[in-house]
Design a protein around this motif. Structure first.
Motif, short mmCIF file in Angstrom:
data_model
loop_
_atom_site.label_atom_id
_atom_site.label_comp_id
_atom_site.label_asym_id
_atom_site.label_seq_id
_atom_site.Cartn_x
_atom_site.Cartn_y
_atom_site.Cartn_z
N GLU A 101 0.83 -1.21 0.00
CA GLU A 101 0.00 0.00 0.00
C GLU A 101 0.86 1.26 0.00
OE1 GLU A 101 -2.90 -0.15 3.11
OE2 GLU A 101 -4.09 -1.70 2.11
N ALA A 102 2.00 1.21 0.68
CA ALA A 102 2.90 2.37 0.67
C ALA A 102 3.44 2.63 -0.72
CB ALA A 102 4.05 2.14 1.65
N THR A 103 3.78 1.54 -1.43
CA THR A 103 4.27 1.68 -2.81
C THR A 103 3.21 2.29 -3.71
OG1 THR A 103 5.87 -0.12 -2.64
CG2 THR A 103 5.06 0.39 -4.83
N LEU A 104 1.96 1.82 -3.56
CA LEU A 104 0.87 2.40 -4.34
C LEU A 104 0.68 3.87 -4.01
CD1 LEU A 104 -1.93 -0.34 -4.39
CD2 LEU A 104 -0.33 0.27 -6.20
N ARG A 105 0.79 4.20 -2.73
CA ARG A 105 0.62 5.59 -2.31
C ARG A 105 1.68 6.49 -2.95
NH1 ARG A 105 1.51 5.02 2.76
NH2 ARG A 105 3.57 5.99 2.81
N VAL A 106 2.92 6.01 -3.00
CA VAL A 106 4.00 6.78 -3.62
C VAL A 106 3.70 6.99 -5.10
CG1 VAL A 106 6.43 6.71 -4.30
CG2 VAL A 106 5.77 6.07 -1.97
N ALA A 107 3.28 5.92 -5.79
CA ALA A 107 3.00 6.01 -7.23
C ALA A 107 1.84 6.95 -7.52
CB ALA A 107 2.71 4.62 -7.79
N VAL A 108 0.78 6.85 -6.71
CA VAL A 108 -0.40 7.69 -6.93
C VAL A 108 -0.07 9.16 -6.65
CG1 VAL A 108 -2.68 8.24 -6.00
CG2 VAL A 108 -2.10 5.88 -6.54
N ALA A 109 0.68 9.41 -5.60
CA ALA A 109 1.01 10.79 -5.23
C ALA A 109 1.81 11.49 -6.33
CB ALA A 109 1.80 10.81 -3.93
N ARG A 110 2.60 10.73 -7.08
CA ARG A 110 3.38 11.33 -8.17
C ARG A 110 2.48 11.89 -9.27
NH1 ARG A 110 7.60 6.30 -8.82
NH2 ARG A 110 9.11 6.91 -7.22
N GLU A 111 1.35 11.23 -9.49
CA GLU A 111 0.50 11.58 -10.62
C GLU A 111 -0.71 12.42 -10.22
OE1 GLU A 111 -0.52 8.03 -12.67
OE2 GLU A 111 1.56 7.42 -13.00
N ALA A 112 -0.98 12.53 -8.93
CA ALA A 112 -2.14 13.30 -8.48
C ALA A 112 -1.79 14.78 -8.39
CB ALA A 112 -2.62 12.79 -7.12
N THR A 113 -2.81 15.62 -8.40
CA THR A 113 -2.60 17.07 -8.33
C THR A 113 -2.32 17.53 -6.91
OG1 THR A 113 -4.97 17.46 -8.04
CG2 THR A 113 -4.10 17.45 -10.29
N GLY A 114 -2.58 16.66 -5.95
CA GLY A 114 -2.32 17.02 -4.57
C GLY A 114 -3.56 17.01 -3.69
N ALA A 115 -4.74 17.03 -4.27
CA ALA A 115 -5.97 16.99 -3.49
C ALA A 115 -6.10 15.64 -2.81
CB ALA A 115 -7.18 17.24 -4.39
N GLN A 116 -6.42 15.65 -1.51
CA GLN A 116 -6.48 14.41 -0.74
C GLN A 116 -7.53 13.45 -1.26
OE1 GLN A 116 -4.40 13.29 1.72
NE2 GLN A 116 -3.18 15.06 1.09
N ASP A 117 -8.69 13.99 -1.67
CA ASP A 117 -9.74 13.10 -2.16
C ASP A 117 -9.33 12.43 -3.47
OD1 ASP A 117 -9.78 15.49 -3.52
OD2 ASP A 117 -11.96 15.63 -3.65
N GLU A 118 -8.57 13.16 -4.31
CA GLU A 118 -8.10 12.57 -5.57
C GLU A 118 -7.11 11.45 -5.29
OE1 GLU A 118 -5.58 13.71 -9.61
OE2 GLU A 118 -5.86 15.19 -8.03
N VAL A 119 -6.19 11.69 -4.34
CA VAL A 119 -5.20 10.67 -3.99
C VAL A 119 -5.90 9.43 -3.46
CG1 VAL A 119 -3.31 10.10 -2.44
CG2 VAL A 119 -3.36 12.34 -3.55
N ALA A 120 -6.88 9.62 -2.57
CA ALA A 120 -7.60 8.49 -1.99
C ALA A 120 -8.34 7.70 -3.05
CB ALA A 120 -8.57 8.99 -0.92
N GLU A 121 -8.97 8.40 -3.98
CA GLU A 121 -9.73 7.74 -5.04
C GLU A 121 -8.81 6.93 -5.95
OE1 GLU A 121 -12.55 8.97 -8.86
OE2 GLU A 121 -12.25 10.39 -7.21
N LYS A 122 -7.69 7.52 -6.36
CA LYS A 122 -6.76 6.81 -7.23
C LYS A 122 -6.09 5.65 -6.51
CE LYS A 122 -5.68 10.42 -10.59
NZ LYS A 122 -4.61 11.12 -11.31
N LEU A 123 -5.84 5.83 -5.22
CA LEU A 123 -5.23 4.76 -4.44
C LEU A 123 -6.16 3.55 -4.36
CD1 LEU A 123 -2.89 3.78 -2.71
CD2 LEU A 123 -3.94 4.92 -0.74
N GLN A 124 -7.45 3.82 -4.14
CA GLN A 124 -8.42 2.73 -4.08
C GLN A 124 -8.52 2.01 -5.43
OE1 GLN A 124 -9.78 1.46 -1.51
NE2 GLN A 124 -11.12 0.01 -2.56
N ALA A 125 -8.51 2.77 -6.50
CA ALA A 125 -8.58 2.18 -7.84
C ALA A 125 -7.35 1.32 -8.11
CB ALA A 125 -8.70 3.27 -8.90
#
Length: 285
Positions: A101-125
């Protein structure tokens, strides 16, 4: 006339089992041994490995990928901190799911704009996608994750890996990378799981053994390239001299080169087992 190829093959075998060619002084204060792994400090990386063979393999992988990075990005690669996972070795911290999950979080954070809800949504996907991929082969998630390179950020290093304070003071990220031996073991277990999912029993697996051996060997080669991709992106996203678009374009170019081959071999594994299952029907074991 056959001597030269034989000598070349023997040399490759010897090189494949070598420790790092050159060692430097370790970073001051860093523990020499951490969770059963010894520190090997080379010009390319700071490597914690169970033995010199694993350290040497990853040292050469870092050097090779660093050359690719320098060629594509026109910038030198920095020296990463790497934890080597060999066949049979546990992951640092002992929590495979948390590391995944930490690896996914790192990967998602690189591509997200920074909004927490966007990060959470992409992480779940992303989680759903990996769970689906594991289910498609019939493997459990831990088996699937065991072949994955894992990227740990500072939060993961402190909370999951529980790195020593001396390392935390100097490193804000660590890569956990598998050896080819680890990849071979994971790939074999994934293929066996896929065979069971598609009703290819023990007798049929014996008949398919030559095909399976070829597919497994090529899959290991491709997974090793995914390992290279993790290294490439580690350097890419740490480079503050690149714009977000430059990073994304370079990452896409490298991923296209690597993942296109990986997807082809993954399809070969699934296609071979499905074809046999269709032709032979369920095997009674």
């Amino acid at each position: 006339m056959y001597l030269k190829p034989l000598v070349g093959a023997a040399l490759l075998v010897v090189l494949a089992g070598c420790a790092p060619a050159r060692l430097l002084d370790d970073p001051v204060g860093w523990p020499r041994v951490w969770e059963g792994r010894t520190l090997y400090t080379t010009p390319n990386a700071c490597i914690y490995a169970g033995d010199g063979v694993g350290a040497g393999e990853l040292d050469r992988a870092v050097a090779r990928t660093a050359r690719e990075y320098a060629s594509m990005v026109a910038a030198p690669a920095t020296r990463p901190v790497i934890i080597v996972r060999d066949q049979g070795e546990t992951l640092p911290g002992g929590d495979a799911l948390a590391l995944f999950e930490a690896t996914l979080r790192v990967a998602v954070a690189r591509e997200a704009t920074g909004a927490q809800d966007e990060v959470a949504e992409k992480l779940q996907a992303a989680k759903i996608g990996v769970h689906s991929a594991a289910a498609a082969t019939g493997a459990d998630l831990s088996t699937f994750v065991s072949s994955m390179p894992l990227a740990c950020d500072a939060r993961c290093l402190r909370e999951v890996v529980r790195a020593p304070e001396e390392i935390l003071a100097e490193a804000d990220s660590v890569l956990i990378l598998p050896t080819r031996s680890c990849l071979r073991d994971s790939t074999h277990r994934l293929v066996i799981a896929a065979c069971k999912t598609h009703n290819v029993g023990p007798v049929a697996r014996v008949l398919l053994a030559p095909l399976i051996a070829i597919v497994e060997a090529r899959t290991v080669d491709m997974l090793a390239r995914v390992r290279d991709m993790t290294l490439f992106e580690f350097w890419l996203y740490a480079d503050t001299g690149l714009s977000p678009k430059q990073r994304q374009d370079l990452a896409d170019e490298y991923r296209q080169r690597v993942l296109g081959e990986v997807e082809g071999y993954a399809a070969a594994v699934t296609g071979a087992t499905e074809l046999h299952a269709r032709d032979q029907g369920p095997e009674k074991n």
